[in-house]
Structures are given as C-alpha cells and as structure tokens.
Design a protein around this motif. Sequence first.
Motif, short mmCIF file in Angstrom:
data_model
loop_
_atom_site.label_atom_id
_atom_site.label_comp_id
_atom_site.label_asym_id
_atom_site.label_seq_id
_atom_site.Cartn_x
_atom_site.Cartn_y
_atom_site.Cartn_z
N ASP A 61 -1.89 0.31 12.64
CA ASP A 61 -1.86 -1.14 12.37
C ASP A 61 -2.32 -1.24 10.98
N ASP A 62 -2.41 -2.59 10.81
CA ASP A 62 -2.84 -2.88 9.45
C ASP A 62 -4.18 -2.94 8.83
N THR A 63 -4.99 -2.10 9.51
CA THR A 63 -6.64 -2.08 9.43
C THR A 63 -6.80 -1.31 8.01
N PRO A 64 -7.65 -1.78 7.14
CA PRO A 64 -7.95 -1.00 5.87
C PRO A 64 -8.77 0.28 6.15
N TYR A 65 -8.30 1.03 5.43
CA TYR A 65 -9.02 2.32 5.53
C TYR A 65 -9.53 2.85 3.90
N ASP A 66 -10.69 3.49 4.04
CA ASP A 66 -11.22 4.04 2.56
C ASP A 66 -10.28 5.44 2.25
N THR A 67 -10.19 6.18 3.29
CA THR A 67 -9.40 7.42 3.10
C THR A 67 -8.39 7.47 4.16
N PRO A 81 10.45 7.80 10.63
CA PRO A 81 10.47 6.43 9.79
C PRO A 81 9.19 5.68 9.88
N GLY A 82 8.46 5.71 11.33
CA GLY A 82 7.30 4.67 11.49
C GLY A 82 6.15 5.39 10.55
N MET A 83 6.02 6.93 10.63
CA MET A 83 4.79 7.27 9.88
C MET A 83 5.19 7.25 8.39
N ILE A 84 6.52 7.47 7.93
CA ILE A 84 6.70 7.35 6.55
C ILE A 84 6.10 5.76 6.02
N SER A 85 6.61 4.92 6.81
CA SER A 85 6.44 3.44 6.40
C SER A 85 4.98 3.13 6.46
N PHE A 86 4.00 3.88 7.37
CA PHE A 86 2.80 3.59 7.65
C PHE A 86 1.92 4.39 6.29
N VAL A 87 2.47 5.35 6.05
CA VAL A 87 1.92 6.06 4.92
C VAL A 87 2.07 5.45 3.49
N GLN A 88 3.25 4.78 3.50
CA GLN A 88 3.67 4.11 2.20
C GLN A 88 2.90 2.65 2.07
N ASP A 89 2.63 1.94 3.13
CA ASP A 89 1.67 0.81 3.23
C ASP A 89 0.58 1.01 3.22
N GLU A 92 -1.50 0.55 -0.59
CA GLU A 92 -2.18 -0.74 -0.68
C GLU A 92 -3.57 -0.90 -0.13
N ARG A 93 -3.70 -0.10 1.13
CA ARG A 93 -5.14 -0.54 1.88
C ARG A 93 -6.03 0.53 1.69
N CYS A 94 -5.88 1.86 1.11
CA CYS A 94 -6.84 2.85 0.93
C CYS A 94 -6.87 3.34 -0.64
N ARG A 95 -8.38 3.56 -0.64
CA ARG A 95 -8.81 4.24 -1.89
C ARG A 95 -8.04 5.39 -2.14
N ARG A 96 -7.79 6.25 -1.32
CA ARG A 96 -7.35 7.65 -1.50
C ARG A 96 -6.43 8.16 -0.09
N ILE A 97 -5.40 8.89 -0.48
CA ILE A 97 -4.59 9.27 0.64
C ILE A 97 -4.61 10.83 0.19
N ALA A 98 -4.61 11.78 1.48
CA ALA A 98 -4.75 13.16 1.28
C ALA A 98 -3.85 13.82 2.30
N SER A 99 -3.51 15.03 1.91
CA SER A 99 -2.64 15.63 2.97
C SER A 99 -3.49 17.11 3.11
N ILE A 100 -3.45 17.88 4.33
CA ILE A 100 -3.74 19.08 4.58
C ILE A 100 -2.43 19.98 4.86
N CYS A 101 -2.45 21.14 4.12
CA CYS A 101 -1.36 22.01 4.59
C CYS A 101 0.06 21.38 4.59
N SER A 102 0.95 21.53 5.56
CA SER A 102 2.13 20.83 5.56
C SER A 102 2.12 19.35 5.77
#
Length: 315
Positions: A61-67, A81-89, A92-102
Amino acid sequence: MRRVGFIIFPGYQVMAFAAVSAFEVANQQAGKPVYDVHFLSESGGLTQTSIGLSIGSEAFDDTPYDTMIVGGGGEIVPATPGMISFVQDSVERCRRIASICSGAFVLAEAGLLDGRRATTHWIYARALQDQFPKAKIEQDRIFIHDGPIWTSAGMSAGIDLALAMIEQDLGAELARMVAKKLVVYHRRSGGQSQYSALLELEPKSDRIQSALAYAKKNLHTPLTVPELADAARLSPRQFSRAFHAETGQSPARAVESLRVEAARLMIEEGQHQIDVVAQHTGFADRERMRQAFLRAFGQPPQAIRRNARAAAVIE
C-alpha cells in the motif's frame, strides 16, 4: 520509531530473515521499540519461502516506511510488474531502500541501480552486471550503500548490512551490542572481500589445515616449505605432495594468496603505508607485492587504496 519493510515473495530465501533479527535485537538493546518491522508482499496473506515455510504478510500500500528491504530467492526470477512499481514508488516514501543477495535484481529492474555502485552474491554478480550494464557492480564486497540505495552480498551479509544501518541510526555502541548479542563479528566493513583464501583452498586433513593456520599467523616470516612441513608434522616431500593433492596448489602459491588477502585488507583500511603493509604481510618489498596484486586483482595496491577511499567518500 523507524518503520522497516521486508518485501517477500514466493520462493523467498529464509536466510534473508537473519537481518530481521538484528532489528529485533536492536529494540531489546535500546530498551524500547526503535524499529517497527513489517513483512510485505504483493497480495498479502501467507507467502511460502524457498524451504516451504509460510510467512504472513501485509499487502503493498502507500504507507510510508523509513527503510525498505528486498531479499533474495532461491533462484533468479523476474519480479512482477506490481513489485517493480511498488519499489519505484518507495523511492518517494522511504529514506533508504536495500536489497539482500539476489534482491539486487529487483532494484536493478526498477532502475534504482542505474549509475550506482552495488553488490550481490558473487554467484550472481556477473549476470547482474550483464543484464543491467548501467549499474556499477562490485562483486567482491560484503555490502555497499551509494546514497539512499543499499545492497549486500548473499546469506549472512544481510546481517552486516543491518548492523551498518543500525550503526548509522543509533550509533556504533548500540550496533556493537547488537552484534555481540547475535554472536557475530562487529561488524565486517562493507569493503571487505566476500572471498576467503582459506575457504577456497579447502584443505581436507588436519595436518594441512594446521600448516595453513600456522602460515596465516606468521605471514611476516619467509614461510619456507620445511617450516610449513614441520607445522604439519610431515617431511617436506610428503607435505608438498599432500598439499597439492588437497588444495590443487603449491604451498608457495597458497601462501601468496594468504599474503595478498591480508595485504588487501590492510590497504583498504588505509592506516598503513604501502611499504609497511608489504613488510607486515611478508612480501620482501613493495614491488613484489605489486606484482602479486596484479596477478590476483589486475590492479596495483595504490589503485585498490584509491578505490577504497573513493567508496568511503560516497558512503
């Protein structure tokens, strides 16, 4: 309190949940809730991991997250496509975005790695670079953060990434306490190599393992074959034969790998002059160390130090 979202999906690898424990223990060590962790998926509900364990999750959903953190799966599959769109959005809502492994593939598909330094599990690094040439993939790193985008290698490296985040948020002392509670090294720096010379050699017998352990503790000495043979309690001839049979390398080449690994770490830490590093790690002089670095990395020690300093400035 910082809200942390873990994006999960069918086939999500359980090991990535190890990073969750770091945030949980941070709450315990801080004596109050400092992280509010949520599991998120495209549809919500139960999501089955790679080992068959099902985890409850909340729908995107559009809940803001720090990370926001994307973990990896047992194999590389294109993100929906839904996951890609959510990550792209989430940018604007997160201070940082991260990935682990793949999970780095998801960030890359979303365009978040374009022009940025990033890493992933060494098994997938070449494929990630080939598939997303705009990213700057550094396959021999534990984790990297380039601005608000964080990426880590596979498996236990997610813990190192989480500890680095905790240190950034709450200070080095609390991160140290978390690491101690988790019984992990505090903490592997992001620039540390994913590889280990000792692991790559994979000695099978206790005698050869003892010789390698002796070598690692005495890199500043010449480390002759008779000396290593004595540590293994074998004659020099028996030792050389057994060593090559178990490791596929000569003792001299293996010792050089150990020296180069130790020298690289010292150089990346940046606390010693090149000459001092050469002496401490058993190279007769800086030129011999330079030649060993060119064989191992295709770069001289000075270039590796410059890269480490540049990375520190970015981070």
